[in-house]
Design a protein around this motif. Structure first.
Motif, mmCIF file in Angstrom:
data_model
loop_
_atom_site.group_PDB
_atom_site.id
_atom_site.type_symbol
_atom_site.label_atom_id
_atom_site.label_comp_id
_atom_site.label_asym_id
_atom_site.label_seq_id
_atom_site.Cartn_x
_atom_site.Cartn_y
_atom_site.Cartn_z
ATOM 1 N N VAL A 3 0.857 -1.179 0.000
ATOM 2 C CA VAL A 3 0.000 0.000 0.000
ATOM 3 C C VAL A 3 0.894 1.231 0.000
ATOM 4 C CG1 VAL A 3 -1.810 1.247 1.236
ATOM 5 C CG2 VAL A 3 -1.765 -1.249 1.280
ATOM 6 N N PRO A 4 0.916 1.985 -1.112
ATOM 7 C CA PRO A 4 1.787 3.160 -1.160
ATOM 8 C C PRO A 4 1.269 4.285 -0.267
ATOM 9 C CG PRO A 4 0.493 2.997 -3.176
ATOM 10 C CD PRO A 4 0.172 1.792 -2.346
ATOM 11 N N GLN A 5 2.194 5.114 0.151
ATOM 12 C CA GLN A 5 1.830 6.295 0.948
ATOM 13 C C GLN A 5 0.978 7.209 0.078
ATOM 14 O OE1 GLN A 5 2.617 6.503 4.044
ATOM 15 N NE2 GLN A 5 2.273 8.617 4.616
ATOM 16 N N LEU A 6 -0.106 7.734 0.642
ATOM 17 C CA LEU A 6 -0.973 8.639 -0.118
ATOM 18 C C LEU A 6 -0.366 10.034 -0.166
ATOM 19 C CD1 LEU A 6 -4.449 7.654 1.339
ATOM 20 C CD2 LEU A 6 -3.617 7.164 -0.937
ATOM 21 N N THR A 7 -0.448 10.671 -1.317
ATOM 22 C CA THR A 7 0.003 12.058 -1.427
ATOM 23 C C THR A 7 -1.092 12.969 -0.872
ATOM 24 O OG1 THR A 7 -0.958 12.357 -3.611
ATOM 25 C CG2 THR A 7 1.308 11.528 -3.526
ATOM 26 N N GLU A 8 -0.727 14.193 -0.560
ATOM 27 C CA GLU A 8 -1.690 15.157 -0.032
ATOM 28 C C GLU A 8 -2.827 15.385 -1.028
ATOM 29 O OE1 GLU A 8 -3.285 17.509 2.886
ATOM 30 O OE2 GLU A 8 -1.484 16.280 3.038
ATOM 31 N N GLU A 9 -2.472 15.460 -2.311
ATOM 32 C CA GLU A 9 -3.478 15.675 -3.357
ATOM 33 C C GLU A 9 -4.460 14.506 -3.419
ATOM 34 O OE1 GLU A 9 -3.535 15.991 -8.196
ATOM 35 O OE2 GLU A 9 -1.782 16.791 -7.142
ATOM 36 N N ARG A 10 -3.934 13.296 -3.352
ATOM 37 C CA ARG A 10 -4.788 12.100 -3.406
ATOM 38 C C ARG A 10 -5.683 12.024 -2.174
ATOM 39 N NH1 ARG A 10 -8.064 9.082 -5.973
ATOM 40 N NH2 ARG A 10 -7.989 6.894 -5.438
ATOM 41 N N ARG A 11 -5.166 12.415 -1.021
ATOM 42 C CA ARG A 11 -5.979 12.436 0.205
ATOM 43 C C ARG A 11 -7.168 13.382 0.040
ATOM 44 N NH1 ARG A 11 -3.067 10.218 4.640
ATOM 45 N NH2 ARG A 11 -0.852 10.078 4.199
ATOM 46 N N ARG A 12 -6.909 14.560 -0.549
ATOM 47 C CA ARG A 12 -7.994 15.530 -0.762
ATOM 48 C C ARG A 12 -9.045 14.970 -1.735
ATOM 49 N NH1 ARG A 12 -5.987 19.694 1.929
ATOM 50 N NH2 ARG A 12 -3.959 20.606 1.526
ATOM 51 N N GLU A 13 -8.577 14.268 -2.784
ATOM 52 C CA GLU A 13 -9.515 13.646 -3.736
ATOM 53 C C GLU A 13 -10.379 12.602 -3.037
ATOM 54 O OE1 GLU A 13 -7.566 11.980 -7.167
ATOM 55 O OE2 GLU A 13 -6.358 13.778 -7.438
ATOM 56 N N LEU A 14 -9.748 11.795 -2.176
ATOM 57 C CA LEU A 14 -10.494 10.766 -1.452
ATOM 58 C C LEU A 14 -11.514 11.383 -0.504
ATOM 59 C CD1 LEU A 14 -7.641 8.200 -0.691
ATOM 60 C CD2 LEU A 14 -9.575 7.888 -2.240
ATOM 61 N N VAL A 15 -11.159 12.499 0.135
ATOM 62 C CA VAL A 15 -12.103 13.184 1.023
ATOM 63 C C VAL A 15 -13.286 13.723 0.218
ATOM 64 C CG1 VAL A 15 -12.397 15.201 2.519
ATOM 65 C CG2 VAL A 15 -10.430 13.707 2.828
ATOM 66 N N LYS A 16 -13.009 14.262 -0.989
ATOM 67 C CA LYS A 16 -14.099 14.739 -1.846
ATOM 68 C C LYS A 16 -15.042 13.594 -2.208
ATOM 69 C CE LYS A 16 -11.935 18.658 -4.181
ATOM 70 N NZ LYS A 16 -11.367 19.134 -5.436
ATOM 71 N N LEU A 17 -14.460 12.446 -2.579
ATOM 72 C CA LEU A 17 -15.281 11.270 -2.890
ATOM 73 C C LEU A 17 -16.102 10.836 -1.683
ATOM 74 C CD1 LEU A 17 -12.785 9.087 -4.953
ATOM 75 C CD2 LEU A 17 -14.895 10.120 -5.779
ATOM 76 N N LEU A 18 -15.474 10.853 -0.519
ATOM 77 C CA LEU A 18 -16.146 10.479 0.720
ATOM 78 C C LEU A 18 -17.336 11.396 0.985
ATOM 79 C CD1 LEU A 18 -16.196 8.937 3.494
ATOM 80 C CD2 LEU A 18 -14.722 10.769 4.338
ATOM 81 N N LYS A 19 -17.126 12.706 0.840
ATOM 82 C CA LYS A 19 -18.205 13.663 1.109
ATOM 83 C C LYS A 19 -19.340 13.522 0.105
ATOM 84 C CE LYS A 19 -15.587 16.948 3.785
ATOM 85 N NZ LYS A 19 -15.137 18.305 3.979
ATOM 86 N N LYS A 20 -18.991 13.244 -1.151
ATOM 87 C CA LYS A 20 -20.018 13.028 -2.176
ATOM 88 C C LYS A 20 -20.852 11.795 -1.834
ATOM 89 C CE LYS A 20 -20.505 12.141 -7.096
ATOM 90 N NZ LYS A 20 -20.133 10.888 -7.729
ATOM 91 N N ASP A 21 -20.168 10.724 -1.436
ATOM 92 C CA ASP A 21 -20.851 9.487 -1.054
ATOM 93 C C ASP A 21 -21.739 9.720 0.174
ATOM 94 O OD1 ASP A 21 -21.452 6.806 -1.382
ATOM 95 O OD2 ASP A 21 -19.772 6.110 -0.149
ATOM 96 N N ALA A 22 -21.232 10.476 1.145
ATOM 97 C CA ALA A 22 -22.000 10.769 2.355
ATOM 98 C C ALA A 22 -23.252 11.577 2.009
ATOM 99 C CB ALA A 22 -21.136 11.532 3.356
ATOM 100 N N GLU A 23 -23.135 12.520 1.092
ATOM 101 C CA GLU A 23 -24.302 13.316 0.697
ATOM 102 C C GLU A 23 -25.355 12.433 0.025
ATOM 103 O OE1 GLU A 23 -26.943 16.224 0.515
ATOM 104 O OE2 GLU A 23 -25.071 16.298 1.646
ATOM 105 N N GLU A 24 -24.912 11.459 -0.773
ATOM 106 C CA GLU A 24 -25.857 10.523 -1.391
ATOM 107 C C GLU A 24 -26.607 9.741 -0.322
ATOM 108 O OE1 GLU A 24 -23.553 8.130 -4.082
ATOM 109 O OE2 GLU A 24 -23.208 9.817 -5.449
ATOM 110 N N LYS A 25 -25.909 9.359 0.739
ATOM 111 C CA LYS A 25 -26.558 8.617 1.840
ATOM 112 C C LYS A 25 -27.565 9.518 2.566
ATOM 113 C CE LYS A 25 -23.841 5.064 1.152
ATOM 114 N NZ LYS A 25 -23.574 5.040 -0.257
ATOM 115 N N ARG A 26 -27.201 10.798 2.772
ATOM 116 C CA ARG A 26 -28.133 11.732 3.419
ATOM 117 C C ARG A 26 -29.396 11.901 2.565
ATOM 118 N NH1 ARG A 26 -23.598 15.045 3.627
ATOM 119 N NH2 ARG A 26 -22.396 14.647 5.481
ATOM 120 N N VAL A 27 -29.217 12.007 1.251
ATOM 121 C CA VAL A 27 -30.357 12.149 0.341
ATOM 122 C C VAL A 27 -31.248 10.908 0.428
ATOM 123 C CG1 VAL A 27 -31.009 12.243 -2.101
ATOM 124 C CG2 VAL A 27 -29.259 13.787 -1.226
ATOM 125 N N ALA A 28 -30.630 9.731 0.518
ATOM 126 C CA ALA A 28 -31.409 8.496 0.634
ATOM 127 C C ALA A 28 -32.250 8.512 1.910
ATOM 128 C CB ALA A 28 -30.481 7.280 0.624
#
Length: 173
Positions: free
Chosen positions: A90-115
Motif C-alpha cells: 500500500v503506497p503512501q498517499l500524497t496530499e493531493e490524493r488524500r484531498r480527492e479521497l475526502v471529496k469522494l467520501l463527502k459526495k458518497d455521504a451526501e448521497e446517503k443523506r439524500v437516501a
C-alpha cells in the motif's frame, strides 16, 4: 434508514486510507471457472503489516486471474506474485490524493443523506395519506411526523459522524 447506515459503513470501509485494510478489496471480483466471484470468496485476505495486504487464493491455479482482477480494479496497487501468494504494498498517499479521497467520501455521504431524506419523504406522505383517509387523527399525524423528523435527524447525524471519522483517518499522515 438503518440499512442506509449499514451500506454507508460498508462503502466507507472500501475507501483507501494510508493503512492496509483488507476491506479495500471487497469490490474486486475474479473470473473463477467462468463466473464472477468476489475475491474474498476465493482467497484468504490479510494485512500482516501496516503497509501490506496478502492475498492467498485457496486454488493456486487462479493466482494469475486474481492478479489480473486486482490490476483491473484500478486501486492503485502493483501486485507481486511469488507463486503462492500475491502481495500488495500500500503506497503512501500524497496530499493531493488524500484531498480527492475526502471529496469522494463527502459526495458518497451526501448521497446517503439524500437516501435518508427520501425515506423521510415517503414516510411523511404515507402519514398524510392516512390522515386524509381518516385512519388517524390530526394529533397522531403531527406526532408521527415529529417522530420521523427525529429519526431522520438521528441517522443524518450518524452519517456525519461516520464521515468525520473516515475523513480524519484519510488525512492522517
Amino acid at each position: 434508514m438503518q440499512k442506509v447506515i449499514e451500506v454507508a459503513k460498508r462503502d466507507f470501509a472500501t475507501i483507501r486510507t494510508g493503512r492496509a485494510n483488507p476491506a479495500i478489496l471487497d469490490r474486486v471480483t475474479v473470473d473463477y471457472y467462468g463466473s464472477q466471484m468476489p475475491l474474498n470468496q476465493v482467497a484468504n485476505i490479510s494485512a500482516p503489516e501496516p503497509r501490506m495486504i496478502v492475498v492467498q487464493p485457496w486454488d493456486k491455479s487462479i493466482l494469475g486471474e486474481v492478479e489480473r482482477a486486482i490490476l483491473k480494479a484500478d486501486l492503485g496497487f502493483n501486485p507481486t506474485n511469488d507463486g503462492n501468494v500475491i502481495r500488495l504494498v500500500v503506497p503512501q498517499l500524497t496530499e493531493e490524493r488524500r484531498r480527492e479521497l475526502v471529496k469522494l467520501l463527502k459526495k458518497d455521504a451526501e448521497e446517503k443523506r439524500v437516501a435518508i431524506r427520501n425515506i423521510r419523504r415517503d414516510a411523511n406522505e404515507c402519514i398524510k395519506k392516512l390522515e386524509k383517509n381518516g385512519d388517524i387523527t390530526e394529533d397522531e399525524s403531527k406526532k408521527g411526523l415529529d417522530d420521523i423528523q427525529k429519526l431522520t435527524d438521528k441517522y443524518i447525524a450518524e452519517i456525519d459522524t461516520l464521515t468525520a471519522n473516515k475523513e480524519k483517518e484519510i488525512m492522517e499522515v
